[in-house]
Every structure is written in structure tokens, then in C-alpha cells.
Scaffold this motif. Structure first.
Motif, short mmCIF file in Angstrom:
data_model
loop_
_atom_site.label_atom_id
_atom_site.label_comp_id
_atom_site.label_asym_id
_atom_site.label_seq_id
_atom_site.Cartn_x
_atom_site.Cartn_y
_atom_site.Cartn_z
N PHE A 1 4.82 12.45 -4.63
CA PHE A 1 5.79 12.34 -3.53
C PHE A 1 7.09 11.75 -4.04
O PHE A 1 7.10 10.90 -4.93
N ASP A 2 8.20 12.18 -3.44
CA ASP A 2 9.49 11.62 -3.83
C ASP A 2 9.76 10.33 -3.05
O ASP A 2 8.92 9.87 -2.27
N LYS A 3 10.92 9.73 -3.25
CA LYS A 3 11.22 8.44 -2.63
C LYS A 3 11.33 8.52 -1.11
O LYS A 3 11.24 7.50 -0.42
N GLU A 4 11.54 9.71 -0.58
CA GLU A 4 11.60 9.90 0.88
C GLU A 4 10.25 10.26 1.48
O GLU A 4 10.15 10.55 2.67
N GLY A 5 9.20 10.26 0.66
CA GLY A 5 7.88 10.57 1.16
C GLY A 5 7.59 12.05 1.26
O GLY A 5 6.61 12.44 1.91
N ARG A 6 8.40 12.88 0.65
CA ARG A 6 8.17 14.33 0.67
C ARG A 6 7.30 14.74 -0.52
O ARG A 6 7.55 14.29 -1.65
N HIS A 7 6.33 15.57 -0.26
CA HIS A 7 5.49 16.09 -1.33
C HIS A 7 6.32 17.02 -2.20
O HIS A 7 7.03 17.89 -1.71
N ARG B 1 0.82 -1.21 0.00
CA ARG B 1 0.00 0.00 0.00
C ARG B 1 0.86 1.27 0.00
O ARG B 1 1.98 1.29 0.50
N PHE B 2 0.26 2.33 -0.53
CA PHE B 2 0.89 3.65 -0.53
C PHE B 2 0.45 4.48 0.67
O PHE B 2 1.00 5.55 0.94
N GLY B 3 -0.51 3.97 1.42
CA GLY B 3 -1.12 4.72 2.50
C GLY B 3 -0.18 5.31 3.53
O GLY B 3 -0.39 6.45 3.97
N PRO B 4 0.86 4.59 3.98
CA PRO B 4 1.74 5.18 4.99
C PRO B 4 2.42 6.47 4.55
O PRO B 4 2.68 7.35 5.39
N TRP C 1 2.61 11.98 6.02
CA TRP C 1 2.59 13.39 5.60
C TRP C 1 1.53 14.15 6.39
O TRP C 1 1.79 15.23 6.93
N PHE C 2 0.32 13.57 6.48
CA PHE C 2 -0.76 14.29 7.15
C PHE C 2 -0.52 14.39 8.65
O PHE C 2 -0.74 15.46 9.25
#
Length: 202
Positions: free
Chosen positions: A161-167, A27-30, A35-36
Motif C-alpha cells: 500500500f502507498d502512503k495514502e492507503g491505496r493498494h 497498528r497497520f490494521g486500519p 481498503w476492505f
């Protein structure tokens, strides 16, 4: 009228439970929930707890007399829902709706949702999960919860989002999250105050 509360309100912070509704493998959810949660936790008007449904195993077959394993699962999550003043549901869209894991969590509970505000953060392809949110609004209305108008929606989420989870370009999403959290704060305080003086007639 400005309904913003987080700049001036000095009352105890609202307990905000952020529910990550997908338990799907890969999943992509995490990425979305992390982020939220980081945005919500930065505010003084909330204390934030993440409830990840990948950590639970509630069956879809409901029972008034659940088995011991199910009671163990409920013991780990029911009190967390009951203690929350407000909720944000993070959901993908599966086949025009929301995941079965999320429906199971919702249906195993009733009083825990009553007279509390609910916001939605959705993600997916071109629809951004908004069809799942529309279904969830009717479900939570049946449970006497108050869904706030504004949502946070990520269309084609994987590319944002990038590979580090940053928008990659967070300005619009951060503005949407702020507006939704302002509405949750207003309703959360109003409903908490109302319930402190009179029990909800649900």
C-alpha cells in the motif's frame, strides 16, 4: 455452480460487521480494514459496519457477573454483533496466532456468532496472517459459526500500500475479496432464511 448473489438478489441487504481485531499501538490494521470496507460497501447485497477493537476495552478475565465498566463496554458492542447477519474478521498475526483483543471479544459472546457466516482478511509478513486465520476457524466452529473457504491475505502488507492507503496493484486482492464476499452472501442469505422459519438448534 455459480453462487454469486449480488447481481440478482432483491431481498434486504445482509448486515455485515467487519471486525478490526488489532488494538496495538502503531497498528497497520486500519489501512487493511479501510481498503476492505470500501470494497464491501460498494456492493448492493451488504450494509457494512466497522467494529474497531481499539474502541473497546474488554478484559481477558471473563465473568458471569461482569462489573459495571465491563457491562458498559458490552453495551456498546454486543447488540452490534447480535444484529449482524455475517462477519468479516480483519486480523494480523502475532506470534503464530491472532491478537488477545480479538479473543476477548469472541469469548465474551456466544449466541451472537451462532449460525452466521464468517470470512477472514489477514495481513502480516511472509505468512500473510494465514496462521492466525487457521486458529480462528477452529474457534468459530466451536461457536457454531460457518467460516467460508476463501480468504483475503496480504503478505508483507506494508509494502503493498502507498502512503495514502491505496493498494499498489489491487487486481488480485480485489478478485479475492469479491470471491469471499460472494460466499458470505450465499451463506448469509441461506442461514438468514433458515432461521426465519426455524430456530437454530445450537
Amino acid at each position: 455452480m455459480d453462487i454469486t448473489t449480488h447481481d440478482t438478489d432483491t431481498r434486504a441487504p445482509l448486515k455485515l460487521a467487519v471486525i478490526l481485531g488489532s488494538n496495538r499501538h502503531g497498528r497497520f490494521g486500519p489501512v487493511i480494514s479501510d481498503w476492505f470496507v470500501s470494497r464491501a460497501a460498494a456492493r448492493a447485497d451488504f450494509t457494512v459496519e466497522l467494529i474497531d477493537l481499539a474502541d473497546t476495552d474488554l478484559p481477558t478475565a471473563l465473568s458471569f457477573e461482569p462489573s459495571a465498566p465491563v457491562r458498559d463496554q458490552l453495551a456498546g458492542i454486543t447488540h452490534r454483533l447480535a444484529e449482524a447477519d455475517a462477519f468479516v474478521v480483519v486480523t494480523p498475526e502475532y506470534n503464530h496466532s491472532y491478537p488477545a483483543s480479538l479473543k476477548a471479544l469472541i469469548d465474551w459472546h456466544f449466541h451472537e456468532w451462532q449460525a452466521k457466516p464468517v470470512g477472514f482478511v489477514s495481513y502480516g509478513g511472509i505468512s500473510g496472517g494465514l496462521r492466525a486465520v487457521e486458529h480462528l476457524r477452529t474457534v468459530f466452529a466451536e461457536l457454531h459459526a460457518v467460516s467460508v473457504r476463501d480468504t483475503v491475505s496480504f503478505h508483507n502488507a506494508g509494502a503493498l500500500f502507498d502512503k495514502e492507503g491505496r493498494h499498489r496493484d489491487p487486481k488480485g486482492a480485489e478478485a479475492a475479496a469479491g470471491a469471499m464476499l460472494d460466499q458470505i452472501a450465499w451463506w448469509g442469505l441461506a442461514l438468514r432464511d433458515a432461521k426465519s422459519s426455524r430456530s437454530y438448534a445450537g
